[in-house]
Design a protein around this motif. Structure first.
Motif, PDB file in Angstrom:
ATOM      1  N   LEU A 266       0.838  -1.197   0.000  1.00 39.52           N
ATOM      2  CA  LEU A 266       0.000   0.000   0.000  1.00 39.52           C
ATOM      3  C   LEU A 266       0.874   1.248   0.000  1.00 39.52           C
ATOM      4  CD1 LEU A 266      -2.813  -0.892   2.572  1.00 39.52           C
ATOM      5  CD2 LEU A 266      -3.087  -0.557   0.105  1.00 39.52           C
ATOM      6  N   ASN A 267       0.521   2.215  -0.843  1.00 37.45           N
ATOM      7  CA  ASN A 267       1.186   3.509  -0.818  1.00 37.45           C
ATOM      8  C   ASN A 267       0.633   4.370   0.308  1.00 37.45           C
ATOM      9  OD1 ASN A 267       2.825   3.277  -3.180  1.00 37.45           O
ATOM     10  ND2 ASN A 267       1.046   3.681  -4.461  1.00 37.45           N
ATOM     11  N   PRO A 268       1.424   5.297   0.818  1.00 40.09           N
ATOM     12  CA  PRO A 268       0.844   6.362   1.637  1.00 40.09           C
ATOM     13  C   PRO A 268       0.104   7.340   0.728  1.00 40.09           C
ATOM     14  CG  PRO A 268       3.134   6.842   1.213  1.00 40.09           C
ATOM     15  CD  PRO A 268       2.868   5.481   0.601  1.00 40.09           C
ATOM     16  N   ASN A 269      -0.594   8.311   1.305  1.00 40.05           N
ATOM     17  CA  ASN A 269      -1.081   9.418   0.488  1.00 40.05           C
ATOM     18  C   ASN A 269       0.114  10.064  -0.211  1.00 40.05           C
ATOM     19  OD1 ASN A 269      -3.627   8.910   1.494  1.00 40.05           O
ATOM     20  ND2 ASN A 269      -3.644  10.651   2.889  1.00 40.05           N
ATOM     21  N   PHE A 270      -0.141  10.693  -1.360  1.00 37.99           N
ATOM     22  CA  PHE A 270       0.975  11.304  -2.079  1.00 37.99           C
ATOM     23  C   PHE A 270       0.477  12.485  -2.902  1.00 37.99           C
ATOM     24  CE2 PHE A 270      -0.548   7.781  -4.756  1.00 37.99           C
ATOM     25  CZ  PHE A 270      -0.775   8.422  -5.965  1.00 37.99           C
ATOM     26  N   TYR A 271       1.444  13.250  -3.396  1.00 38.95           N
ATOM     27  CA  TYR A 271       1.173  14.398  -4.261  1.00 38.95           C
ATOM     28  C   TYR A 271       2.036  14.267  -5.517  1.00 38.95           C
ATOM     29  CZ  TYR A 271      -0.479  16.319   0.190  1.00 38.95           C
ATOM     30  OH  TYR A 271      -1.109  16.498   1.386  1.00 38.95           O
ATOM     31  N   VAL A 272       1.412  14.418  -6.679  1.00 39.01           N
ATOM     32  CA  VAL A 272       2.141  14.464  -7.938  1.00 39.01           C
ATOM     33  C   VAL A 272       2.198  15.922  -8.367  1.00 39.01           C
ATOM     34  CG1 VAL A 272       2.307  13.583 -10.292  1.00 39.01           C
ATOM     35  CG2 VAL A 272       1.206  12.196  -8.511  1.00 39.01           C
ATOM     36  N   VAL A 273       3.407  16.438  -8.579  1.00 46.55           N
ATOM     37  CA  VAL A 273       3.570  17.854  -8.892  1.00 46.55           C
ATOM     38  C   VAL A 273       4.338  18.005 -10.195  1.00 46.55           C
ATOM     39  CG1 VAL A 273       3.458  18.488  -6.460  1.00 46.55           C
ATOM     40  CG2 VAL A 273       5.696  18.125  -7.509  1.00 46.55           C
ATOM     41  N   GLY A 274       3.920  18.950 -10.994  1.00 45.79           N
ATOM     42  CA  GLY A 274       4.583  19.185 -12.260  1.00 45.79           C
ATOM     43  C   GLY A 274       5.811  20.069 -12.137  1.00 45.79           C
ATOM     44  N   ASP A 275       5.794  21.001 -11.183  1.00 47.69           N
ATOM     45  CA  ASP A 275       6.903  21.929 -10.996  1.00 47.69           C
ATOM     46  C   ASP A 275       7.498  21.724  -9.611  1.00 47.69           C
ATOM     47  OD1 ASP A 275       8.696  23.967 -10.791  1.00 47.69           O
ATOM     48  OD2 ASP A 275       7.308  25.575 -11.337  1.00 47.69           O
ATOM     49  N   PRO A 276       8.559  20.919  -9.497  1.00 52.13           N
ATOM     50  CA  PRO A 276       9.134  20.644  -8.183  1.00 52.13           C
ATOM     51  C   PRO A 276       9.817  21.848  -7.542  1.00 52.13           C
ATOM     52  CG  PRO A 276       9.813  18.991  -9.801  1.00 52.13           C
ATOM     53  CD  PRO A 276       9.208  20.132 -10.553  1.00 52.13           C
ATOM     54  N   SER A 277      10.032  22.929  -8.310  1.00 52.71           N
ATOM     55  CA  SER A 277      10.706  24.088  -7.737  1.00 52.71           C
ATOM     56  C   SER A 277       9.800  24.881  -6.798  1.00 52.71           C
ATOM     57  CB  SER A 277      11.215  25.006  -8.859  1.00 52.71           C
ATOM     58  OG  SER A 277      10.147  25.641  -9.532  1.00 52.71           O
ATOM     59  N   LEU A 278       8.486  24.706  -6.895  1.00 53.34           N
ATOM     60  CA  LEU A 278       7.567  25.382  -5.979  1.00 53.34           C
ATOM     61  C   LEU A 278       7.660  24.761  -4.588  1.00 53.34           C
ATOM     62  CD1 LEU A 278       4.326  25.789  -8.137  1.00 53.34           C
ATOM     63  CD2 LEU A 278       6.060  27.514  -7.633  1.00 53.34           C
ATOM     64  N   ASP A 279       7.393  25.546  -3.577  1.00 56.22           N
ATOM     65  CA  ASP A 279       7.423  25.057  -2.194  1.00 56.22           C
ATOM     66  C   ASP A 279       6.076  24.397  -1.887  1.00 56.22           C
ATOM     67  OD1 ASP A 279       7.706  24.530   0.467  1.00 56.22           O
ATOM     68  OD2 ASP A 279       8.430  26.530   1.017  1.00 56.22           O
ATOM     69  N   TRP A 280       5.930  23.170  -2.367  1.00 55.75           N
ATOM     70  CA  TRP A 280       4.658  22.466  -2.203  1.00 55.75           C
ATOM     71  C   TRP A 280       4.383  22.135  -0.740  1.00 55.75           C
ATOM     72  CZ3 TRP A 280       1.148  22.614  -5.810  1.00 55.75           C
ATOM     73  CH2 TRP A 280       1.557  22.786  -7.140  1.00 55.75           C
ATOM     74  N   ALA A 281       5.426  21.927   0.050  1.00 56.51           N
ATOM     75  CA  ALA A 281       5.225  21.647   1.478  1.00 56.51           C
ATOM     76  C   ALA A 281       4.499  22.821   2.124  1.00 56.51           C
ATOM     77  CB  ALA A 281       6.558  21.389   2.148  1.00 56.51           C
ATOM     78  N   GLU A 282       4.882  24.021   1.766  1.00 53.11           N
ATOM     79  CA  GLU A 282       4.211  25.200   2.346  1.00 53.11           C
ATOM     80  C   GLU A 282       2.824  25.375   1.748  1.00 53.11           C
ATOM     81  OE1 GLU A 282       4.759  30.056   2.677  1.00 53.11           O
ATOM     82  OE2 GLU A 282       6.468  28.789   2.127  1.00 53.11           O
ATOM     83  N   LEU A 283       2.707  25.208   0.429  1.00 60.35           N
ATOM     84  CA  LEU A 283       1.411  25.390  -0.224  1.00 60.35           C
ATOM     85  C   LEU A 283       0.361  24.407   0.271  1.00 60.35           C
ATOM     86  CD1 LEU A 283       2.641  25.911  -3.899  1.00 60.35           C
ATOM     87  CD2 LEU A 283       1.445  27.625  -2.501  1.00 60.35           C
ATOM     88  N   LEU A 284       0.780  23.181   0.596  1.00 59.06           N
ATOM     89  CA  LEU A 284      -0.155  22.133   0.971  1.00 59.06           C
ATOM     90  C   LEU A 284      -0.254  21.907   2.455  1.00 59.06           C
ATOM     91  CD1 LEU A 284       0.946  19.652  -1.834  1.00 59.06           C
ATOM     92  CD2 LEU A 284      -1.189  20.934  -1.771  1.00 59.06           C
ATOM     93  N   ASP A 285       0.451  22.706   3.249  1.00 58.61           N
ATOM     94  CA  ASP A 285       0.438  22.564   4.708  1.00 58.61           C
ATOM     95  C   ASP A 285      -0.928  22.986   5.239  1.00 58.61           C
ATOM     96  OD1 ASP A 285       0.754  22.551   7.416  1.00 58.61           O
ATOM     97  OD2 ASP A 285       2.558  23.779   7.447  1.00 58.61           O
ATOM     98  N   PRO A 286      -1.691  22.061   5.852  1.00 55.84           N
ATOM     99  CA  PRO A 286      -3.040  22.421   6.317  1.00 55.84           C
ATOM    100  C   PRO A 286      -3.038  23.446   7.453  1.00 55.84           C
ATOM    101  CG  PRO A 286      -2.411  20.245   7.100  1.00 55.84           C
ATOM    102  CD  PRO A 286      -1.357  20.667   6.132  1.00 55.84           C
ATOM    103  N   SER A 287      -1.901  23.624   8.121  1.00 60.17           N
ATOM    104  CA  SER A 287      -1.868  24.620   9.214  1.00 60.17           C
ATOM    105  C   SER A 287      -1.727  26.022   8.639  1.00 60.17           C
ATOM    106  CB  SER A 287      -0.703  24.320  10.151  1.00 60.17           C
ATOM    107  OG  SER A 287       0.533  24.433   9.469  1.00 60.17           O
TER     108      SER A 287
END
Length: 287
Positions: A266-287
């Motif tokens: 089983l995979n964990p939840n995941f994110y597929v992103v086209g532009d890895p240079s963006l700060d996806w951790a910050e963009l997707l942080d629910p806090s």
């Protein structure tokens, strides 16, 4: 990367795997276009399986055994080797003969054949073939190559090929998100609400199977959040396509999704992103 297995050194792998995908796709379509309801059985985990899943499995396993007999094959429709055995595999084929079985059953055309080559927990080659759309996607990361190609076909042979990239369309203020038709809708809606703080508009495009990752690879979408269960064979082939095209498949810690490193597939939840240079951790942080 260690030396490739002998069979892969001799083969035009792109052509060989596209041909295998076409053959498996034809076996699937013979059942898909039959009149009447599709016969459905259920496996131990209650997931559906059809004669098309099994027919494609047989085609792919026979073809891989013929030209790369030294490489183990793990299919969704095969028996499951122990983790102890799997840990010893340097290279192995990981296949989902019919990804999107529910889409197949509902005859909405959004199903694929997935074949991946895994090396040391990473997909280094992948084929995603859509039998109805007559499209195949290859991600080739062998021997320091990074090649993502989209092939059109007439049902039996390639008619056109195009190099694809996640950056084919620059990300501006609008964000195109692809998501499952069947899983995690409430979670994705909440995520879209959060992302609207960073983008002027967020457009959601529902789609079945690994075609979602292929849209990221083509640059036609920028984000695929998967917030519901999947297995490693669901993602590996398209993961290779996305990686070769310049994108990333990230786990909840925003590291690369890995394969064959634990007992469960089983995979964990995941994110597929086209532009890895963006700060996806910050963009997707629910806090």
């Amino acid at each position: 990367m260690s030396s490739l297995p002998p069979s892969l050194q001799r083969a035009d792998l792109n052509q060989r795997l596209v041909d295998i995908g076409l053959e498996a796709g034809q076996a699937i379509l013979e059942i898909y276009y039959q009149q009447g309801e599709i016969e459905i059985n259920h496996k131990g985990d209650d997931s559906p399986v059809t004669q098309a899943d099994l027919a494609a499995h047989k085609v792919i396993c026979a073809a891989l055994a013929e030209f790369s007999p030294e490489i183990p094959v793990l299919s969704e429709e095969s028996s499951m080797p122990s983790f102890t055995e799997r840990q010893s595999w340097e290279y192995y084929w990981l296949i989902d003969p019919l990804d999107g079985t529910k889409e197949f059953i509902n005859r909405n055309d959004e199903f694929t054949v997935n074949i991946a080559l895994i090396y040391e927990n990473k997909p280094i080659f992948g084929l995603v073939h859509s039998p109805v759309l007559k499209l195949s996607y290859i991600g080739n990361l062998l021997e320091d190559r990074s090649e993502a190609i989209k092939y059109s076909n007439d049902g039996s042979t390639i008619t056109e090929q195009t190099t694809i990239s996640t950056k084919a369309q620059a990300l501006q203020q609008d964000l195109i998100i692809v998501g499952s038709r069947r899983h995690g809708a409430a979670e994705i809606d909440a995520l879209i609400g959060q992302l609207e703080n960073s983008f002027s508009q967020c457009h959601l495009e529902p789609m079945g199977s690994s075609l979602k990752l292929c849209l990221i690879a083509e640059g036609k979408a920028q984000l695929y959040p998967r917030l519901a269960p999947t297995c490693e064979w669901d993602t590996a082939a398209a993961h290779a396509v996305v990686s070769a095209a310049g994108g990333k498949v990230l786990n909840p810690e925003f590291s690369d999704l890995r394969y064959n490193h634990k007992e469960s597939l089983l995979n964990p939840n995941f994110y597929v992103v086209g532009d890895p240079s963006l700060d996806w951790a910050e963009l997707l942080d629910p806090s």
